[in-house]
Design a protein around this motif. Sequence first.
Motif, mmCIF file in Angstrom:
data_model
loop_
_atom_site.group_PDB
_atom_site.id
_atom_site.type_symbol
_atom_site.label_atom_id
_atom_site.label_comp_id
_atom_site.label_asym_id
_atom_site.label_seq_id
_atom_site.Cartn_x
_atom_site.Cartn_y
_atom_site.Cartn_z
ATOM 1 N N ASP A 484 0.839 -1.211 0.000
ATOM 2 C CA ASP A 484 0.000 0.000 0.000
ATOM 3 C C ASP A 484 0.867 1.251 0.000
ATOM 4 O O ASP A 484 0.539 2.249 -0.644
ATOM 5 C CB ASP A 484 -0.916 0.028 1.232
ATOM 6 N N ARG A 487 1.995 1.888 -3.368
ATOM 7 C CA ARG A 487 0.889 2.383 -4.208
ATOM 8 C C ARG A 487 0.639 3.879 -4.032
ATOM 9 O O ARG A 487 0.169 4.542 -4.948
ATOM 10 C CB ARG A 487 -0.406 1.639 -3.843
ATOM 11 N N THR A 488 0.928 4.412 -2.861
ATOM 12 C CA THR A 488 0.630 5.837 -2.645
ATOM 13 C C THR A 488 1.682 6.749 -3.281
ATOM 14 O O THR A 488 1.481 7.956 -3.344
ATOM 15 C CB THR A 488 0.529 6.201 -1.156
#
Length: 490
Positions: A484, A487-488
């Motif tokens: 995650d 992904r950011t």
Amino acid sequence: MRYAHEVDKVRAAEQALMARLPDGTLMARAAAGLAAVCARLLPRVYGARVVLLVGGGANGGDTLYAGALLARRGARVVALRAGTSVHEGGAAALRAAGGRLLPPDATGEIDTADLVIDGLTGIGGSGGLREPHATLARRASAAPATLVACDVPSGVDASTGAVAGTAVHADVTVTFGTHKPGLIIDPGAAHCGVVELVDIGLGADLPDPDVVAARPDDVRPPEPGPESDKYRRGVVGVIAGSGTFPGAAVLAAGAAVRGGAGMVRFASDAHAVELVRQRWPETVTRVVEPGPDVLAEIGRVQAWVVGPGLGGGERAEALVGAVLASDVPVLVDADGLNAVSRSDALRRALLCRDVPTVLTPHAGELARLLRVDRDAIEARRLEHARRAAVELGATVLLKGSTTLVAELDRPVRVNPTGTAWLATAGTGDVLSGLVGALLAGGMAALEAAAAGAYLHGLAARLASGREGREAPISAEDVLRAIPDAFRTLD
Ligand SMILES: NC(=O)C1=CN([C@@H]2O[C@H](COP(=O)(O)OP(=O)(O)OC[C@H]3O[C@@H](n4cnc5c(N)ncnc54)[C@H](OP(=O)(O)O)[C@@H]3O)[C@@H](O)[C@H]2O)[C@@H](O)CC1
Ligand SMILES: Nc1ncnc2c1ncn2[C@@H]1O[C@H](COP(=O)(O)OP(=O)(O)O)[C@@H](O)[C@H]1O
Ligand SMILES: [K+]
């Protein structure tokens, strides 16, 4: 990148710029910026009660001029003067605008203020605050008013972030020209609240920064392309864990998997190997005993991670020695660092390496490596991270409430992500595997360490939850959130 400059460089740049400008221009710019931020923080300037804490230097001068601007907009402004002298031009401006100057014992004014501006000391402050400055700083920090620090919270060393005694705890710090390291490195950083930078035109006169903090688009981990295969993406070898600490092995190996390694080779004793194999079946594992051919037995890698959970004793020293003798980038963590602290031979091996080495100590491990007090490291993190990089000939990632990455002749990286919830067992093991994967992927040591710290801190924040509603997290939660965090990034 967010840049920060130490005090001598700020002063040199200010002098160069001032020589080209009419007298008082920079102070006027600083005061206007400060007053504008204060006006935004007040529901209404007209009728607001504003208290200025004014020291004898130019920091007090900025504050008096800013107070005068607020007084002209209808605020009721009083200045409490600490010390014997006061900036004359600023005092005259405040009086002319209807403000008053009072002695420092009029502290009752602070308790009923809507907003207090701290202009006791700025970049000229040194050592612990003297009286009456310290009492004023304490009183303002405890009062209900919004507390705005002018340039630097008084009592914080602008160049280092060291705090010797009392220091202002600001809600907002309005800083001029460039950030100062002390505003982004703890313990100073914890005194700043929100930091607002006011441009006073210094830009062209500033030299290279001393300290930098990444913004999201500065973090560029390697990405696979059409030509990629598992070997080209980078194989990381993790040597970690022991009968006593097998969990560290599981976390470090898992973080290397999640951190984007093409393949993870894991080697340790039979117990640690069995646990890693069960938890991470994608790793290639091998039970090894320390010996001259141990690395060849494990297989070719593009980077080694050694140390998490290795335990003490000769086994750890032999494994660290083997890895330091290799010709690929190496990350040494935890018990690997303790082995280096115990062994002069390992220290020499470290210094002899001509391929990148990343060391990832927390303050206690660095204290053992440098043979200084842990407290001294936590009080002066920047100095000790730099010193370690020089003395140990490595890229040093110093963990803790502010994580720093130091390398010889490069600006120190300050990690802007993270959360205090990270202070839980095992999260350091996750960091080592993650940085190892980035090294194996071909990033330079400084970039890999800084990007790893950034992603690790981001993963922790994502795992912990929305600001103001964070929850406790485990090291495994951080590990799970690594994708995650990737992904950011843009
Ligand atoms: N230069 C520029 O162009 C520009 C500078 N700008 C502004 O100037 C600021 C720097 O001003 P500065 O150099 O006058 O120092 P400053 O921060 O006011 O501190 C000195 C005073 O503090 C006192 N003091 C020190 N330590 C202390 C302690 N422990 N406890 C108690 N007192 C202590 C010291 O007293 P002394 O030790 O001399 O007795 C002296 O009175 C900078 O931060 C920015 O705000 C902006 O206007 C932009 C243009
Ligand atoms: N107060 C804190 N605020 C933010 N992060 C912290 C704080 N204390 C520790 N950390 C982070 O938590 C991690 C702990 O690592 P480490 O001390 O090596 O733990 P372990 O050895 O148990 O794995 C590091 O990434 C460190 O930067
Ligand atoms: K100040």
